[in-house]
Scaffold this motif. Structure first.
Motif, mmCIF file in Angstrom:
data_model
loop_
_atom_site.group_PDB
_atom_site.id
_atom_site.type_symbol
_atom_site.label_atom_id
_atom_site.label_comp_id
_atom_site.label_asym_id
_atom_site.label_seq_id
_atom_site.Cartn_x
_atom_site.Cartn_y
_atom_site.Cartn_z
ATOM 1 N N ALA A 1 61.908 57.303 26.720
ATOM 2 C CA ALA A 1 60.553 57.844 26.571
ATOM 3 C C ALA A 1 60.396 58.497 25.205
ATOM 4 N N PRO A 2 59.252 58.343 24.583
ATOM 5 C CA PRO A 2 59.023 58.982 23.283
ATOM 6 C C PRO A 2 58.848 60.488 23.443
ATOM 7 N N ALA A 3 59.071 61.182 22.330
ATOM 8 C CA ALA A 3 58.785 62.624 22.313
ATOM 9 C C ALA A 3 57.298 62.815 22.063
ATOM 10 N N GLU A 4 56.650 63.654 22.863
ATOM 11 C CA GLU A 4 55.211 63.904 22.751
ATOM 12 C C GLU A 4 55.001 65.272 22.100
ATOM 13 N N LEU A 5 54.333 65.256 20.936
ATOM 14 C CA LEU A 5 54.141 66.488 20.176
ATOM 15 C C LEU A 5 52.662 66.781 19.959
ATOM 16 N N THR A 6 52.339 68.061 19.912
ATOM 17 C CA THR A 6 50.988 68.496 19.552
ATOM 18 C C THR A 6 50.959 68.789 18.063
ATOM 19 N N LEU A 7 50.028 68.195 17.360
ATOM 20 C CA LEU A 7 49.946 68.356 15.912
ATOM 21 C C LEU A 7 49.337 69.710 15.544
ATOM 22 N N PRO A 8 49.744 70.254 14.386
ATOM 23 C CA PRO A 8 49.142 71.510 13.934
ATOM 24 C C PRO A 8 47.632 71.352 13.771
ATOM 25 N N ALA A 9 46.931 72.427 13.971
ATOM 26 C CA ALA A 9 45.464 72.401 13.831
ATOM 27 C C ALA A 9 45.067 72.009 12.407
#
Length: 248
Positions: free
Chosen positions: A217-225
């Motif tokens: 599974a890929p790593a899921e990241l939240t991008l900086p604002a």
């Protein structure tokens, strides 16, 4: 005259009887003295009579503490024997402890590929260079892992993965021991003038040795604002040093 003779004879007989009686009495009462007199008649006999002091010596020893009876009715000899055993107990050599065999050293573990299950991945915004993000990959497993090639990125709902900057290829595969980190830089816009998109989410796929995507599974990241990206952007290969990644 005849009468005088008879009288004289009677007197002599009486004297003889008296003398014999005195002799007999003297023999009965002085038997001990006679024996002692015979003993002292010669120097050799005096030495033979030495056992008398020996009796005194024995009597002296019988009065010594070792032979004297104890208050509890036991003999001193018994106490002496029991006391003789105590030093043997205190001077006995200590028992030797059995040494435990040392465990055999563990065989070295075979390195594995760095994937989401054995790493932690973060994304941060950097001030220099501008319009860049930094990916940090940290080995959280118990084995050494290989960070092959470059990460495969997909922004939000994009149909294609981000292009890889081939000029950033390292001379060797980045190897991470447990706790070590690798780095990759993301150039968000690339050449100026291209269309940009606002990014909120980033999926990171890991590369296998043959540069294909791993079956993980890929790593899921939240991008900086405030992140914007364009189709002309790029991502570098994994680098061992942060500065090497941010050069591009």
């Amino acid at each position: 005259m005849r009468t005088n003779r008879i009288r004289t004879t009677v007197l002599a007989a009486t004297a003889l009887v008296a003398a014999l009686s005195l002799t007999a009495c003297s023999g009965d009462d002085g038997s001990g003295s006679g024996s002692g007199s015979g003993s002292g008649s010669g120097s050799d006999n005096g030495k033979a009579g030495a056992p008398a002091p020996a009796a005194n010596t024995a009597g002296h020893h019988s009065a010594s503490p070792s032979a004297a009876p104890q208050k509890d009715g036991t003999d001193a000899e018994t106490d002496t024997d029991s006391g003789a055993d105590a030093p043997a107990a205190t001077t006995a050599p200590p028992a030797k402890s059995k040494a435990r065999p040392k465990p055999a050293p563990a065989a070295p573990k075979t390195p594995v590929t760095c994937v989401g299950e054995n790493t932690r991945l973060t994304v941060t915004k950097v001030s220099r260079p501008v319009n860049h993000l930094l990916l940090t990959l940290t080995n959280t497993g118990s084995r050494t892992c290989y960070a092959y090639h470059a990460p495969k990125l997909r922004f939000d709902e994009a149909q294609a993965v981000f292009q890889v900057l081939d000029d950033s290829r390292p001379q060797a595969v980045v190897t991470l021991d447990p706790g070590e980190s690798a780095y990759a830089a993301i150039g968000l816009t690339g050449e100026p003038g291209g269309k940009t998109y606002k990014g909120t989410h980033l999926a990171v796929h890991f590369s296998a040795r043959d540069n294909s995507s791993t079956n993980t599974a890929p790593a899921e990241l939240t991008l900086p604002a405030g992140t914007y990206w364009s189709d002309s952007g790029y991502v570098t290969y994994w680098q061992s040093e942060m500065d090497d990644a941010l050069v591009y």
